[in-house]
Scaffold this active site. Structure first.
Site, PDB file in Angstrom:
ATOM      1  N   LYS A  22       0.874  -1.175   0.000  1.00  0.00           N
ATOM      2  CA  LYS A  22       0.000   0.000   0.000  1.00  0.00           C
ATOM      3  C   LYS A  22       0.906   1.218   0.000  1.00  0.00           C
ATOM      4  O   LYS A  22       1.657   1.434   0.946  1.00  0.00           O
ATOM      5  CB  LYS A  22      -0.896  -0.018   1.241  1.00  0.00           C
ATOM      6  CG  LYS A  22      -1.812   1.170   1.380  1.00  0.00           C
ATOM      7  CD  LYS A  22      -2.729   0.967   2.580  1.00  0.00           C
ATOM      8  CE  LYS A  22      -3.511   2.203   2.950  1.00  0.00           C
ATOM      9  NZ  LYS A  22      -4.273   2.792   1.877  1.00  0.00           N
ATOM     10  N   THR A  25      -2.611   6.823   0.004  1.00  0.00           N
ATOM     11  CA  THR A  25      -3.854   6.879   0.758  1.00  0.00           C
ATOM     12  C   THR A  25      -4.714   7.985   0.184  1.00  0.00           C
ATOM     13  O   THR A  25      -4.195   9.012  -0.264  1.00  0.00           O
ATOM     14  CB  THR A  25      -3.606   7.094   2.268  1.00  0.00           C
ATOM     15  OG1 THR A  25      -4.857   7.009   2.961  1.00  0.00           O
ATOM     16  CG2 THR A  25      -2.922   8.399   2.569  1.00  0.00           C
ATOM     17  N   GLU A  75      -3.240   0.882  -3.632  1.00  0.00           N
ATOM     18  CA  GLU A  75      -3.897   0.659  -2.348  1.00  0.00           C
ATOM     19  C   GLU A  75      -3.960  -0.836  -2.009  1.00  0.00           C
ATOM     20  O   GLU A  75      -4.453  -1.220  -0.968  1.00  0.00           O
ATOM     21  CB  GLU A  75      -5.322   1.220  -2.377  1.00  0.00           C
ATOM     22  CG  GLU A  75      -5.398   2.715  -2.320  1.00  0.00           C
ATOM     23  CD  GLU A  75      -5.472   3.256  -0.904  1.00  0.00           C
ATOM     24  OE1 GLU A  75      -5.193   2.509   0.055  1.00  0.00           O
ATOM     25  OE2 GLU A  75      -5.820   4.434  -0.762  1.00  0.00           O
TER      26      GLU A  75
END
Length: 103
Positions: A22, A25, A75
Site C-alpha cells: 500500500k 492513501t 492501495e
C-alpha cells in the site's frame, strides 16, 4: 491549515503498509494536510498504536469519480473495493474532491 505530522490507518491495512504493498492513501478535504518530502508517523486508528514512519512523496487532488485501477493497485485492492471503502469511511459523492497522498 495545519500541516500534519501524524497519519492514522485502520489496523487492517498495517501489514500492507509495512510490506510496501500500500503506497498511497486517499483522504477527504479535511484530512489532506500533508507536504511532499515530509515524514509522518503512522498510527492505528483504533488504538493509536505507532506502526512506522513514512515519507510523503506527493500529494495531488482527485475527484472520486476519477479513481482508477492504478490507484486501486497502489492501495493493494480492487477498484470496486477501494471505492466502497472510501464511501464507507467518508460518505463521498461521485463528484467529491479528495486528495491522494503518496508515500
Amino acid at each position: 491549515m495545519s500541516i500534519s505530522s501524524k497519519i492514522t490507518f485502520f489496523e487492517r491495512f498495517e501489514s500492507d503498509i509495512l510490506s510496501a504493498k500500500k503506497t498511497l492513501t486517499i483522504r477527504n478535504e479535511e484530512e489532506k494536510h500533508y507536504l511532499p518530502d515530509s515524514r509522518v508517523d503512522v498510527f492505528t486508528f483504533e488504538d493509536n498504536r505507532w506502526i512506522c514512519r513514512i515519507k510523503i512523496t506527493k500529494v495531488e487532488p482527485i475527484l472520486f469519480e476519477n479513481l482508477n485501477h492504478e490507484h486501486a493497485k497502489q492501495e493493494n485492492m480492487s477498484l470496486a473495493d477501494l471505492k466502497s471503502i472510501i464511501q464507507q469511511i467518508y460518505r463521498v459523492l461521485a463528484n467529491s474532491m479528495s486528495s491522494i497522498t503518496h508515500y
